[in-house]
Design a protein around this motif. Structure first.
Motif, PDB file in Angstrom:
ATOM      1  N   ASP A  27       9.483  -4.346   4.550  1.00 50.66           N
ATOM      2  CA  ASP A  27      10.084  -3.997   5.838  1.00 50.66           C
ATOM      3  C   ASP A  27      11.609  -3.966   5.758  1.00 50.66           C
ATOM      4  N   GLN A  72       3.348   1.042   7.391  1.00 49.47           N
ATOM      5  CA  GLN A  72       3.864  -0.258   7.841  1.00 49.47           C
ATOM      6  C   GLN A  72       2.897  -1.002   8.759  1.00 49.47           C
ATOM      7  N   ILE A 105       6.608   4.775   7.165  1.00 50.96           N
ATOM      8  CA  ILE A 105       6.482   4.089   8.459  1.00 50.96           C
ATOM      9  C   ILE A 105       5.034   4.086   8.949  1.00 50.96           C
ATOM     10  N   ALA A 114      11.300  -0.086  12.650  1.00 50.22           N
ATOM     11  CA  ALA A 114      11.185  -0.848  11.399  1.00 50.22           C
ATOM     12  C   ALA A 114      11.681  -2.274  11.589  1.00 50.22           C
ATOM     13  N   ILE A 129      13.635   5.340  14.629  1.00 50.12           N
ATOM     14  CA  ILE A 129      12.735   4.874  13.575  1.00 50.12           C
ATOM     15  C   ILE A 129      13.207   3.534  13.016  1.00 50.12           C
TER      16      ILE A 129
END
Length: 233
Positions: free
Chosen positions: A73, A107, A104, A24, A20
């Motif tokens: 972010d 995002q 997430i 990112a 993850i």
């Protein structure tokens, strides 16, 4: 045989968190790509410091959006990293997997909205710039038509319609600018002195943004210089 229900996990394991985190970081790189693209535009167009300040003032929402994206972010990547450390230490202070999933999931949507708004705004600006150039071209064409009419008829046209009859190509420009609002007047007793008044952005005569042209101003040369500068950019 009885069915055994597996209890849902409240936290991601260390391996999932690393995956993850890499995702990112991809968006962090995308943020930096936005900034690099802005720098490339400044370099390509050879913008001066005053031009950069003016552009930033006009596009301040985009600048703020990029800062917000980079902050979000960076913070998300940091939070995931801290949760990974907590998982390694087997700490009880862990983030819920639902919270991480929500963060997430938002995002890519945030970036997509930013790109859509930026592209839409850029297209709108480009269309507006093209429309402005067409108006400048039209004003120059109308002045040329007035000059030709004056030389041939030894007088100024009595109306827009009379000028249009002699120079039919001006019809499209009259329609673009607003034929009912254009004024062609003699400034002295001699016909070689005249004044053409074009409406400004509000499309009305008699307001502060009116554009007045006299025989001493050559709109064709001004338009060609403006067009040449656009090509150089």
């Amino acid at each position: 045989m009885t069915d055994q229900t597996v209890a849902p996990q409240n936290h991601f394991n260390a391996s999932a968190l690393l995956t993850i985190r890499e995702s990112a970081r991809t968006y962090q790189k995308l943020d930096l790509a936005y900034i690099a693209a802005g720098g490339a535009i400044v370099t390509a167009f050879k913008l001066s410091s005053s031009d950069i300040i003016e552009m930033t003032a006009q596009l301040w929402l985009a600048v703020v959006a990029i800062v917000v994206l980079l902050a979000y972010d960076t913070l998300l990547e940091k939070v995931i990293f801290l949760d990974w450390i907590a998982s390694q230490q087997q700490s009880g202070k862990r983030l819920s997997s639902k919270i991480i999933i929500s963060a997430i999931s938002a995002q890519p949507m945030i970036h997509l909205i930013f790109i859509i708004v930026l592209v839409t705004g850029s297209l709108g600006y480009a269309l507006g710039s093209h429309s402005a150039m067409q108006i400048y071209k039209g004003e120059a064409a109308i002045q040329v038509a007035v000059e030709h009419f004056r030389i041939k008829e030894k007088r100024l046209p009595n109306s827009i319609e009379e000028l249009e009859n002699k120079s039919p190509y001006t019809s499209q420009y009259f329609d673009l600018i607003g034929r009912s609002e254009i004024r062609i007047e003699s400034t002295t007793d001699t016909v070689d002195k005249y004044r053409i008044t074009f409406p400004g952005r509000d499309g009305k005569i008699g307001t502060p943004d009116d554009e007045t042209v006299t025989a001493a101003i050559d709109l064709t040369k001004m338009y060609e210089k403006m067009r040449a500068s656009k090509k150089e950019d």
